[in-house]
Scaffold this active site. Structure first.
Site, short mmCIF file in Angstrom:
data_model
loop_
_atom_site.label_atom_id
_atom_site.label_comp_id
_atom_site.label_asym_id
_atom_site.label_seq_id
_atom_site.Cartn_x
_atom_site.Cartn_y
_atom_site.Cartn_z
N GLY A 73 0.54 -1.28 -0.08
CA GLY A 73 -0.22 0.22 0.03
C GLY A 73 0.64 0.91 -0.34
O GLY A 73 0.54 2.23 -0.78
N GLY A 119 6.13 -9.12 -16.11
CA GLY A 119 7.34 -8.85 -15.69
C GLY A 119 8.35 -8.04 -17.26
O GLY A 119 7.71 -6.96 -17.94
N ALA A 120 9.08 -8.42 -17.98
CA ALA A 120 9.98 -7.89 -19.16
C ALA A 120 9.06 -7.27 -19.65
O ALA A 120 9.65 -7.45 -21.04
CB ALA A 120 11.53 -8.89 -19.19
N ASP A 126 16.87 -4.26 -10.52
CA ASP A 126 16.75 -4.43 -9.36
C ASP A 126 14.81 -3.89 -9.07
O ASP A 126 14.63 -3.01 -9.67
CB ASP A 126 17.10 -3.42 -7.96
CG ASP A 126 16.03 -4.27 -6.60
OD1 ASP A 126 15.30 -4.93 -6.66
OD2 ASP A 126 16.58 -3.62 -5.49
N THR A 148 12.85 -5.52 -7.77
CA THR A 148 11.80 -5.10 -6.08
C THR A 148 11.12 -3.82 -5.84
O THR A 148 11.15 -2.98 -6.62
CB THR A 148 12.79 -4.85 -5.66
OG1 THR A 148 13.33 -5.75 -5.16
CG2 THR A 148 11.99 -5.54 -3.96
N ASP A 207 4.23 -2.82 -7.65
CA ASP A 207 3.90 -1.58 -6.86
C ASP A 207 4.01 -0.33 -7.95
O ASP A 207 3.30 0.06 -7.46
CB ASP A 207 4.58 -1.34 -5.58
CG ASP A 207 3.85 -2.39 -4.42
OD1 ASP A 207 3.01 -3.13 -4.62
OD2 ASP A 207 5.08 -2.92 -3.87
N SER A 219 13.36 3.73 -6.55
CA SER A 219 13.31 3.39 -7.54
C SER A 219 12.37 4.28 -8.08
O SER A 219 12.73 4.36 -9.42
CB SER A 219 13.89 2.18 -8.23
OG SER A 219 12.93 1.40 -7.75
P1 ADP Z 1 5.93 -7.87 -9.99
O1 ADP Z 1 6.86 -6.38 -8.73
O2 ADP Z 1 4.60 -7.99 -8.86
O3 ADP Z 1 6.39 -9.31 -9.59
P2 ADP Z 1 6.07 -7.84 -12.38
O4 ADP Z 1 7.14 -8.32 -12.22
O5 ADP Z 1 4.63 -8.06 -13.16
O6 ADP Z 1 5.55 -7.67 -11.17
O7 ADP Z 1 6.79 -6.12 -12.78
C1 ADP Z 1 5.45 -5.55 -13.32
C2 ADP Z 1 5.59 -4.30 -14.59
O8 ADP Z 1 7.21 -3.36 -14.33
C3 ADP Z 1 6.20 -5.12 -16.07
O9 ADP Z 1 4.51 -5.05 -16.90
C4 ADP Z 1 6.64 -4.34 -16.27
O10 ADP Z 1 6.60 -3.16 -17.13
C5 ADP Z 1 7.78 -3.64 -15.85
N1 ADP Z 1 9.29 -4.50 -15.40
C6 ADP Z 1 8.97 -5.24 -14.97
N2 ADP Z 1 10.72 -6.80 -14.56
C7 ADP Z 1 11.38 -5.90 -16.03
C8 ADP Z 1 11.90 -5.80 -16.68
N3 ADP Z 1 12.95 -7.15 -16.51
N4 ADP Z 1 12.37 -5.24 -17.73
C9 ADP Z 1 11.14 -4.09 -18.18
N5 ADP Z 1 10.80 -4.22 -17.56
C10 ADP Z 1 10.53 -4.39 -15.95
#
Ligand code: ADP
Length: 328
Positions: free
Chosen positions: A61, A243-244, A269, A271, A275, A316
């Protein structure tokens, strides 16, 4: 700590304390993290000398609220802290980010939310989370904040506070015109159907989507199937972050899932990336409600991708000045 955002896409301007263009967002969920770095993880009963100690402030949050505030949103939190040595630091961080803390309560006899993290040189870690004051954020606390919640453009809720509190926050949001985002994190398997019914946007990452659907979600193709399963459970609009690989979203109105890729970067990073995504989503929904959902998800991905190129969580998160003008 459970963050929640409340808002109304139709009400763009709220006047409060003489400030115009005010969009309030409300979050609950605060946690302090103590990070200890060691050569290897200790065995049960063993005492080890660590190599470094760091503290951080988070909770989903709080992170999401700080993320939206750093982008320029007017924000507020509904939360509880313990009456311990950390609560003033927490309040200070929230106030430094210009987050309204009128409904952040200090409680005697309980600790603030805590995460004790030990990280070994191999990257292995152990994490112990004590919800502390987050676990006693009550229905009455949320009711006390009801006027503020009803005025919000976007309300964001997570699963770090009791589910009945979240449900009450969502019910109050429905009395206003705000958009209710539920970030179903940390992952759970049993979801109260009322949460789905009351949320406007249901946002999860891959592992949270796996817990809720029982299927593997590690590719865009699998996310497309999982989004469909979540829509079938009654979600109005679902976003799965990957993620990516960006994110996939779909809604009951337009059930064809859309994949939104994100920029390729060298992550340092990741992390808190999720959020940052949710904070960005709340910001764009509140301040740019005229944008199509695809553009809102694309911009939210982009701000999250910027955050993975720096160490830390809240530290970050980019501010408006760190980002290209076309995102605003
Ligand atoms: P969480 O932190 O909840 O696991 P995600 O890993 O899905 O969430 O990441 C959320 C968003 O952050 C993704 O939709 C993407 O836009 C960005 N992101 C996360 N990891 C990467 C990465 N390695 N390269 C580029 N963008 C990333």
């Amino acid at each position: 700590m459970v963050p929640g955002g409340y808002g109304s896409s139709s009400r763009k301007v709220i006047v409060d304390e003489g400030v115009c263009n005010l969009c309030r967002r409300v979050w609950h969920g605060i946690q302090k993290a103590s990070l200890t770095f060691t050569q290897r993880l200790p065995r049960p009963g063993e005492t080890l000398h660590g190599t470094e100690f760091r503290k951080g402030f988070g909770g989903k949050g709080a992170n999401q609220c700080v993320a939206a505030a750093k982008l320029g949103a007017s924000t507020a939190m509904v939360a509880r802290l313990g009456n311990d040595s950390f609560c003033q630091d927490f309040l200070c961080i929230l106030k430094n980010n210009k987050i309204n803390t009128d409904h952040v309560h200090i409680t005697n006899g309980v600790s603030s939310g805590m995460a004790q993290i030990t990280v070994a040189e191999s990257g292995e870690n152990t994490i112990v989370i004590v919800p502390g004051a987050n676990s006693i954020l009550s229905v009455a606390d949320v009711q006390q904040a009801s006027e503020m919640i009803k005025m919000a453009n976007v309300v964001v809720c997570q699963f770090e506070t009791p589910v009945e509190t979240t449900i009450e926050a969502l019910k109050i949001t429905k009395e206003g015109e705000g958009i209710a985002i539920v970030n179903a994190a940390p992952a759970i398997t049993n979801l109260d159907p009322l949460v789905l019914k009351l949320s406007d946007i249901f946002c999860v990452n891959e592992s949270e989507a796996e817990s809720l659907t029982g299927m593997q979600v590690q590719s865009v193709e699998e996310a497309v199937v999982a989004v469909g399963k979540l829509l079938d459970k009654g979600c109005k609009q679902v976003i799965i972050t990957l993620g990516a690989s960006g994110a996939v979203f779909a809604s009951q109105d337009n059930s064809v899932p859309v994949h939104v890729p994100t920029k390729k970067v060298k992550p340092i990073d990741s992390t808190g990336a999720g959020d940052m995504f949710v904070g960005g989503l709340a910001f764009y929904l509140a301040y740019y409600p005229e944008l199509p959902m695809k553009e809102i998800v694309k911009r939210s991905c982009e701000v999250a991708t910027v955050s993975v190129q720096k160490y830390g969580t809240q530290t970050s998160f980019p501010t408006k000045d760190d980002l290209p003008a076309e995102l605003f």
